[in-house]
Motif scaffolding. Structure first.
Motif, mmCIF file in Angstrom:
data_model
loop_
_atom_site.group_PDB
_atom_site.id
_atom_site.type_symbol
_atom_site.label_atom_id
_atom_site.label_comp_id
_atom_site.label_asym_id
_atom_site.label_seq_id
_atom_site.Cartn_x
_atom_site.Cartn_y
_atom_site.Cartn_z
ATOM 1 N N ARG A 199 -19.742 64.490 59.617
ATOM 2 C CA ARG A 199 -19.571 65.260 60.857
ATOM 3 C C ARG A 199 -18.203 64.960 61.464
ATOM 4 N NH1 ARG A 199 -24.663 63.736 64.366
ATOM 5 N NH2 ARG A 199 -23.312 64.712 65.924
ATOM 6 N N ARG A 200 -17.694 65.935 62.222
ATOM 7 C CA ARG A 200 -16.359 65.805 62.802
ATOM 8 C C ARG A 200 -16.284 64.627 63.772
ATOM 9 N NH1 ARG A 200 -12.374 70.640 64.216
ATOM 10 N NH2 ARG A 200 -10.660 69.468 65.106
ATOM 11 N N ASP A 201 -17.345 64.436 64.571
ATOM 12 C CA ASP A 201 -17.307 63.316 65.535
ATOM 13 C C ASP A 201 -17.328 61.973 64.819
ATOM 14 O OD1 ASP A 201 -20.826 63.148 66.523
ATOM 15 O OD2 ASP A 201 -19.868 63.668 64.632
ATOM 16 N N ALA A 202 -17.993 61.919 63.638
ATOM 17 C CA ALA A 202 -17.992 60.678 62.859
ATOM 18 C C ALA A 202 -16.604 60.394 62.294
ATOM 19 C CB ALA A 202 -19.008 60.780 61.723
ATOM 20 N N ILE A 203 -15.901 61.460 61.859
ATOM 21 C CA ILE A 203 -14.536 61.305 61.368
ATOM 22 C C ILE A 203 -13.628 60.807 62.491
ATOM 23 C CG2 ILE A 203 -12.524 62.547 60.481
ATOM 24 C CD1 ILE A 203 -14.459 64.380 58.990
ATOM 25 N N ALA A 204 -13.808 61.381 63.696
ATOM 26 C CA ALA A 204 -12.988 60.972 64.848
ATOM 27 C C ALA A 204 -13.207 59.496 65.178
ATOM 28 C CB ALA A 204 -13.313 61.843 66.060
ATOM 29 N N LYS A 205 -14.475 59.045 65.117
ATOM 30 C CA LYS A 205 -14.770 57.636 65.397
ATOM 31 C C LYS A 205 -14.126 56.720 64.357
ATOM 32 C CE LYS A 205 -19.118 58.235 67.933
ATOM 33 N NZ LYS A 205 -20.584 57.994 67.922
ATOM 34 N N ALA A 206 -14.147 57.163 63.107
ATOM 35 C CA ALA A 206 -13.522 56.357 62.050
ATOM 36 C C ALA A 206 -12.011 56.260 62.274
ATOM 37 C CB ALA A 206 -13.816 56.970 60.681
ATOM 38 N N CYS A 207 -11.393 57.355 62.718
ATOM 39 C CA CYS A 207 -9.954 57.344 63.005
ATOM 40 C C CYS A 207 -9.634 56.413 64.176
ATOM 41 C CB CYS A 207 -9.459 58.764 63.307
ATOM 42 S SG CYS A 207 -9.510 59.873 61.874
ATOM 43 N N GLU A 208 -10.493 56.440 65.201
ATOM 44 C CA GLU A 208 -10.300 55.540 66.339
ATOM 45 C C GLU A 208 -10.421 54.077 65.902
ATOM 46 O OE1 GLU A 208 -12.145 58.558 69.753
ATOM 47 O OE2 GLU A 208 -13.224 56.753 69.151
ATOM 48 N N ALA A 209 -11.392 53.816 65.035
ATOM 49 C CA ALA A 209 -11.564 52.441 64.530
ATOM 50 C C ALA A 209 -10.339 52.000 63.744
ATOM 51 C CB ALA A 209 -12.816 52.355 63.658
ATOM 52 N N GLY A 210 -9.754 52.932 62.974
ATOM 53 C CA GLY A 210 -8.547 52.605 62.222
ATOM 54 C C GLY A 210 -7.382 52.266 63.130
ATOM 55 N N LEU A 211 -7.209 53.036 64.201
ATOM 56 C CA LEU A 211 -6.133 52.756 65.158
ATOM 57 C C LEU A 211 -6.378 51.433 65.873
ATOM 58 C CD1 LEU A 211 -5.500 56.284 66.713
ATOM 59 C CD2 LEU A 211 -3.951 54.979 65.248
ATOM 60 N N ASP A 212 -7.636 51.184 66.251
ATOM 61 C CA ASP A 212 -7.961 49.918 66.921
ATOM 62 C C ASP A 212 -7.667 48.728 66.010
ATOM 63 O OD1 ASP A 212 -10.905 51.244 68.651
ATOM 64 O OD2 ASP A 212 -8.765 51.240 69.183
ATOM 65 N N LEU A 213 -7.953 48.897 64.717
ATOM 66 C CA LEU A 213 -7.658 47.832 63.756
ATOM 67 C C LEU A 213 -6.159 47.569 63.701
ATOM 68 C CD1 LEU A 213 -8.314 45.925 61.403
ATOM 69 C CD2 LEU A 213 -8.202 47.900 59.874
ATOM 70 N N PHE A 214 -5.365 48.625 63.619
ATOM 71 C CA PHE A 214 -3.915 48.461 63.570
ATOM 72 C C PHE A 214 -3.401 47.777 64.833
ATOM 73 C CE2 PHE A 214 0.480 49.116 63.113
ATOM 74 C CZ PHE A 214 0.958 49.674 64.293
ATOM 75 N N LEU A 215 -3.854 48.240 66.016
ATOM 76 C CA LEU A 215 -3.365 47.679 67.281
ATOM 77 C C LEU A 215 -3.751 46.205 67.415
ATOM 78 C CD1 LEU A 215 -4.154 50.699 69.625
ATOM 79 C CD2 LEU A 215 -1.888 49.873 68.972
ATOM 80 N N ALA A 216 -4.988 45.872 67.006
ATOM 81 C CA ALA A 216 -5.449 44.482 67.141
ATOM 82 C C ALA A 216 -4.665 43.557 66.228
ATOM 83 C CB ALA A 216 -6.946 44.398 66.833
ATOM 84 N N MET A 223 -5.474 62.873 63.885
ATOM 85 C CA MET A 223 -5.867 62.387 62.559
ATOM 86 C C MET A 223 -7.152 63.077 62.097
ATOM 87 S SD MET A 223 -5.076 58.383 63.408
ATOM 88 C CE MET A 223 -5.926 57.651 62.013
ATOM 89 N N ALA A 224 -8.143 63.173 62.998
ATOM 90 C CA ALA A 224 -9.420 63.796 62.637
ATOM 91 C C ALA A 224 -9.236 65.272 62.286
ATOM 92 C CB ALA A 224 -10.418 63.643 63.786
ATOM 93 N N ARG A 225 -8.401 65.980 63.068
ATOM 94 C CA ARG A 225 -8.153 67.402 62.777
ATOM 95 C C ARG A 225 -7.542 67.574 61.396
ATOM 96 N NH1 ARG A 225 -6.579 67.873 68.294
ATOM 97 N NH2 ARG A 225 -4.388 67.546 67.705
ATOM 98 N N ALA A 226 -6.605 66.693 61.038
ATOM 99 C CA ALA A 226 -5.948 66.791 59.733
ATOM 100 C C ALA A 226 -6.948 66.564 58.602
ATOM 101 C CB ALA A 226 -4.807 65.777 59.636
ATOM 102 N N VAL A 227 -7.831 65.587 58.763
ATOM 103 C CA VAL A 227 -8.829 65.295 57.736
ATOM 104 C C VAL A 227 -9.773 66.488 57.550
ATOM 105 C CG1 VAL A 227 -10.830 63.861 57.151
ATOM 106 C CG2 VAL A 227 -8.738 62.801 58.022
ATOM 107 N N VAL A 228 -10.243 67.056 58.660
ATOM 108 C CA VAL A 228 -11.161 68.199 58.595
ATOM 109 C C VAL A 228 -10.493 69.404 57.956
ATOM 110 C CG1 VAL A 228 -12.442 69.877 59.988
ATOM 111 C CG2 VAL A 228 -12.553 67.456 60.560
ATOM 112 N N ALA A 229 -9.219 69.620 58.273
ATOM 113 C CA ALA A 229 -8.521 70.814 57.799
ATOM 114 C C ALA A 229 -8.074 70.713 56.345
ATOM 115 C CB ALA A 229 -7.303 71.089 58.694
ATOM 116 N N VAL A 230 -7.701 69.523 55.895
ATOM 117 C CA VAL A 230 -7.057 69.385 54.583
ATOM 118 C C VAL A 230 -8.006 68.973 53.468
ATOM 119 C CG1 VAL A 230 -5.251 68.178 53.293
ATOM 120 C CG2 VAL A 230 -4.842 68.872 55.664
#
Length: 427
Positions: free
Chosen positions: A56-73, A37-44
């Motif tokens: 920053r890329r690591d901030a985007i990755a953390k946001a994507c992880e938070a989104g997945l955690d929200l969905f799973l929870a 997800m993070a790679r797609a956001v950075v690239a597109v």
């Protein structure tokens, strides 16, 4: 009494749950999905001067992880997201929106991440015995409802940030307008009092929102919203109509209404706005493109109409770029199908078949002929629109029947083909 009983019954009905095995499968793939997800956001996503310093890329990755955690929870516990969970996912977008002049790249980043996540979920569940159609629909609801909620949080922050940077003289009026279109106010009575203090009458029955842009050539004019604001101020409009330039390229008009029938009044306003803009633009040959939302009663309904107007102008830009006004009610079928890109792509491929092959002979000519024939309804009018002899159009229609393997003239086939051509522009 019956309504109260029904409401209690609805509350007591247990929420639908996803099979545990499906959730477990996604938990195993969580890290890889977040990176994808993070790679797609950075690239597109295109971050420009209007969005401030890119995240920053690591901030985007953390946001994507938070989104997945929200969905799973929420999926695991079969519950809606809490406000705190939504804020956590939206945090990066909120920080970005505070320093941005445009919110679109930020919302695009969330849409891209959600689409990549959706594709990854479908891929992970392919062939899984528990991946029933019901489970897929339930998952789609979790993903896209959360996306809408996060987008609302980011947009609310963006509107608030824009408000803080407005000139002092117009700040109170702009704040009131943004409160209306974002549904960010405590009570309608308090809002009415603020409007009276500003000598800004408000129609309590409700409004139809209109989003307008000035098109010069094939692109939106950079200062078109401001120019249209001047044009709109010169027109005769009913008491309670409100115009506001939300950004340099966009004019938003709230048209007072009492019922859905008043949507036509908003369309007539757009026609007048267009005629006057064309007249004033002279040799520049500018024109108006506008999206018109539906009518939803009361001041609380304005934000929904505004969102619909935004969707209508964007869909209209792709579907009928030369048209002046685009009503939300007219593009609803396209928007519904476009929410599920895979289903839309499958429908287009099934309906248009070999015509989509880039190597197909005279592919673009045949597609143009099909679109002109469906739009105009007769060979004669299609030939005139294409500037061709009617025999040429007849020949191409015979080729289309041969390639598509069916009739072009039955109401069902015409509807199916027109919808496929439109969706091809949206996806």
């Amino acid at each position: 009494m019956a309504k109260a009983v029904a409401k209690v019954a609805a509350k007591s009905k247990p929420a639908a749950r996803l099979p545990a095995s499906l959730i477990t499968e996604l938990e195993h793939r969580r890290a890889g999905m977040a990176r994808h997800m993070a790679r797609a956001v950075v690239a597109v996503v295109h971050w420009d001067d209007s969005t401030g310093v890119p995240p920053r890329r690591d901030a985007i990755a953390k946001a994507c992880e938070a989104g997945l955690d929200l969905f799973l929870a929420t999926a695991r516990e079969a519950r809606p997201a809490t406000q705190e969970e939504l804020r956590r996912v939206a945090q990066l977008g909120i920080l970005q929106a505070r320093s941005s002049q445009s919110v679109e790249p930020i919302l695009a980043a969330y849409r891209i991440a959600a689409r990549v996540a959706w594709d990854a979920i479908l891929s992970a569940w392919r062939g899984h015995p528990a991946a029933t159609p019901e489970a897929i629909m339930l998952t789609a609801n979790y993903v896209f409802v959360a996306l809408d909620q996060v987008a609302a949080e980011v947009t609310k922050t963006y509107l608030h940030a824009r408000e803080q940077h407005m000139q002092r003289g117009t700040r109170a009026r702009a704040r009131l307008f943004h409160a209306l279109i974002s549904d960010n106010f405590d009570s309608e009575l308090e809002l009415q009092k603020q409007a009276l203090a500003l000598n800004m009458p408000i129609a309590a029955t409700g409004y139809v929102a209109v989003v307008s842009k000035l098109v010069v050539g094939k692109s939106d004019g950079a200062r078109g919203g401001e120019a249209l604001g001047e044009v709109a101020a010169s027109l005769d409009v009913p008491r309670g109509a409100i115009h506001h330039v939300t950004d340099p390229s966009t004019l938003v008009t709230l048209w007072p209404a009492e019922s859905p029938a008043h949507v036509d009044g908003a369309r007539n306003f757009v026609t007048q706005l267009h005629k006057e803009a064309v007249k004033r633009s002279g040799s520049a040959r500018a024109r108006v493109r506008a999206g018109i939302g539906g009518y939803h009663p009361g001041l609380r309904g304005i934000s929904r109409s505004y969102l619909e107007a935004q969707q209508a102008i964007e869909a209209g830009r792709k579907l009928r770029p030369d048209d002046v006004s685009h009503k939300h009610d007219e593009v609803i079928p396209h928007l519904v199908l476009a929410q599920n890109p895979r289903l839309a792509e499958r429908f287009v491929a099934h309906t248009l078949g070999p015509l989509l092959d880039p190597k197909a002979r005279n592919r673009e000519q045949l597609l143009d002929t099909l679109e002109a024939y469906l739009a105009n309804g007769s060979v004669k009018d299609a030939a005139a629109a294409l500037n061709l002899h009617r025999h040429t159009v007849l020949y191409r229609l015979d080729k289309l029947r041969e390639i598509l393997g069916g009739e072009l003239d039955t109401p069902a086939s015409r509807l199916r083909l027109q919808l496929a051509l439109d969706l091809r522009k949206l996806i």
